[in-house]
Enzyme design. Structure first.
Site, short mmCIF file in Angstrom:
data_model
loop_
_atom_site.label_atom_id
_atom_site.label_comp_id
_atom_site.label_asym_id
_atom_site.label_seq_id
_atom_site.Cartn_x
_atom_site.Cartn_y
_atom_site.Cartn_z
N GLU A 190 -4.66 1.07 8.14
CA GLU A 190 -4.44 -0.35 7.87
C GLU A 190 -4.47 -1.21 9.13
OE1 GLU A 190 -0.89 -0.55 5.43
OE2 GLU A 190 -2.02 0.05 3.66
N ASP A 217 8.19 0.43 6.26
CA ASP A 217 7.86 0.98 4.95
C ASP A 217 7.93 2.50 5.12
OD1 ASP A 217 7.02 1.84 2.51
OD2 ASP A 217 5.03 0.90 2.59
N GLU A 243 11.49 -0.63 3.15
CA GLU A 243 10.76 -0.41 1.90
C GLU A 243 10.73 1.09 1.58
OE1 GLU A 243 6.91 -2.26 2.11
OE2 GLU A 243 6.05 -0.94 0.59
N LYS A 294 1.60 -5.66 -5.77
CA LYS A 294 0.22 -5.22 -5.51
C LYS A 294 -0.51 -5.33 -6.85
CE LYS A 294 1.37 -1.67 -2.03
NZ LYS A 294 1.80 -0.25 -1.93
N ARG A 323 -3.71 -3.02 0.10
CA ARG A 323 -3.59 -1.58 -0.12
C ARG A 323 -4.24 -0.81 1.03
NH1 ARG A 323 -1.70 0.25 -5.18
NH2 ARG A 323 -0.97 1.86 -3.76
N LYS A 345 2.09 -8.67 3.37
CA LYS A 345 1.74 -7.50 4.18
C LYS A 345 0.23 -7.33 4.11
CE LYS A 345 3.47 -3.48 3.27
NZ LYS A 345 4.22 -2.26 2.88
P1 PGA Z 1 -0.99 2.18 -0.07
O1 PGA Z 1 0.19 1.87 0.93
O2 PGA Z 1 -1.69 0.92 -0.36
O3 PGA Z 1 -1.83 3.15 0.66
O4 PGA Z 1 -0.40 2.79 -1.29
C1 PGA Z 1 0.72 0.62 1.20
C2 PGA Z 1 2.19 0.57 0.92
O5 PGA Z 1 2.77 1.60 0.52
O6 PGA Z 1 2.81 -0.48 1.02
ZN ZN Z 2 4.84 0.65 0.32
#
Ligand code: PGA
Ligand code: ZN
Length: 372
Positions: A190, A217, A243, A294, A323, A345
């Site tokens: 990320e 997180d 988180e 999300k 994500r 985020k």
């Molecule tokens: P993910 O992780 O999008 O790979 O699931 C991001 C998060 O957990 O906040």
């Molecule tokens: Zn998360």
């Protein structure tokens, strides 16, 4: 305003996986495209993610006919149609990636046809005015867990700031310090640095040199040892928010932690997966006081809004999030502004798919400040 053409193609995401891109055309000739992300550390209760091949096939056969001449002006009615065609609780017929791509592309096409911005269109369905409220940023400055190839068990170390400018400064300082200390400056999934061999204690100390509002997180459902690492760190450090410190099935651990630490911002992601019903259950059980939103965990803009409303009505803070596997689609920036999210985020400042969201946020902010 009716939908006249719907088409899907396969495109690549930031993890070299295929994802779906949808193109929509309306009766006045307005057009829009949208593509959707995929999680790398997914919650078990997330809506179903179909393969890009299946998703493209469903859209180009069944849905391009089924949605022809359906009105897109009302976001809620249009999304309801998608929910009905799917007919399941977890989008197992159409896939949440399929429905979300169509939901976003149709909303975007409608905004284009009205010559308004996407966030303005979405905000019409939100009981809160944007005014001059703009989300703060949880900027990713170091990565571990499933997102990185290093020894950190915790997935995300974030600096909480009110502007992109400040986030950028801290991000660069952390990067420089990591290099100065002789660690590798690899970049994680990320867009933040993920030094090999660094220990969590030192990771936090480096960030603390430049900033005191640090969030984690833990993503405890992805890496079993992450809870232990978090407990160790919380002995010597204070975090702005935490988180997923416990696994998604350990509801009692969440409740107990919040009971013992009532002033700690405790953020629920994998345990509630943008699902209004699970958030409701979480509110009853006092598991958290903030939630990650999300949209691809649930599958339409409308259901994501529902999750926001339920959480906000209980006094929970809202954090809209990208994500792990992303595309350059910047929808999440519009969505965050539209729902008057408390935080966002969007990752670190490296990797175009993360930068796209930050740049869209900057553009919206410029636009809003000009209007005032
Ligand atoms: P993910 O992780 O999008 O790979 O699931 C991001 C998060 O957990 O906040
Ligand atoms: Zn998360």
């Amino acid at each position: 305003m009716k939908l006249t053409r719907l088409r899907a193609d396969k495109i690549l995401n930031s993890k070299a996986m295929w994802t779906v891109e949808v193109a929509v055309e309306l009766e006045d000739g307005s057009q829009a495209i949208a593509s959707v992300p995929e999680g790398l550390s997914k919650g078990a209760t997330e809506a179903v993610y179909l393969s890009a091949d299946d998703s493209v096939k469903i859209i180009n056969t069944k849905l391009s006919k089924g949605l022809k001449n359906v009105d897109v002006s009302d976001l809620e009615l249009f999304d309801q149609k998608l929910i009905e065609i799917d007919g399941t609780d977890n989008k197992s017929n159409l896939g949440a990636n399929t429905t979300l791509a169509i939901s976003i592309a149709s909303a975007r096409a409608f905004a284009n046809s009205q010559e308004i911005e996407l966030y303005e269109h979405i905000n019409r369905f939100i009981p809160v005015e944007i005014g001059n409220r703009f989300p703060e940023l949880m900027v990713l400055v170091m990565e571990g867990g499933k997102h990185a190839d290093n020894q950190l068990q915790i997935q995300e170390f974030l600096a909480v700031v009110d502007t992109v400018e400040k986030g950028r400064e801290i991000y660069l300082k952390v990067l420089e310090e990591v290099a100065k200390l002789g660690y590798s400056t690899n970049v994680g999934a990320e867009g933040a640095v993920c030094p090999t061999q660094i220990l969590a204690e030192e990771a936090v100390r480096i960030i603390e040199k430049f900033h005191d509002k640090i969030s984690l997180d833990v993503a405890a459902s992805s890496v079993f040892e992450a809870t232990k690492e978090f407990k160790y760190l919380s002995n010597g450090h204070k975090f702005f928010s935490i988180e997923d410190p416990f696994p998604e099935d350990a509801w009692d651990d969440w409740t107990k932690y919040l009971e013992e630490n009532p002033n700690q911002m405790l953020v629920a992601d994998d345990i509630v997966t943008t699902n209004a019903e699970l958030i409701r259950r979480g509110i009853e059980k006092h598991i958290a006081n903030a939630v990650i939103i999300k949209p691809n965990q649930i599958g339409t803009i409308t259901e994501s809004i529902r999750a926001v409303n339920v959480a906000r009505n209980a006094g929970w803070k809202i954090i809209c999030s990208h994500r792990g596997g992303e595309t350059n689609d910047d929808f999440i920036a519009d969505f965050a502004v539209a729902v008057v999210s408390d935080y966002v985020k969007f990752g670190g400042f490296n990797r175009g798919e993360r930068i796209a969201k930050y740049n869209r946020l900057l553009a919206i902010k410029r636009r809003i400040s000009v209007e005032k």
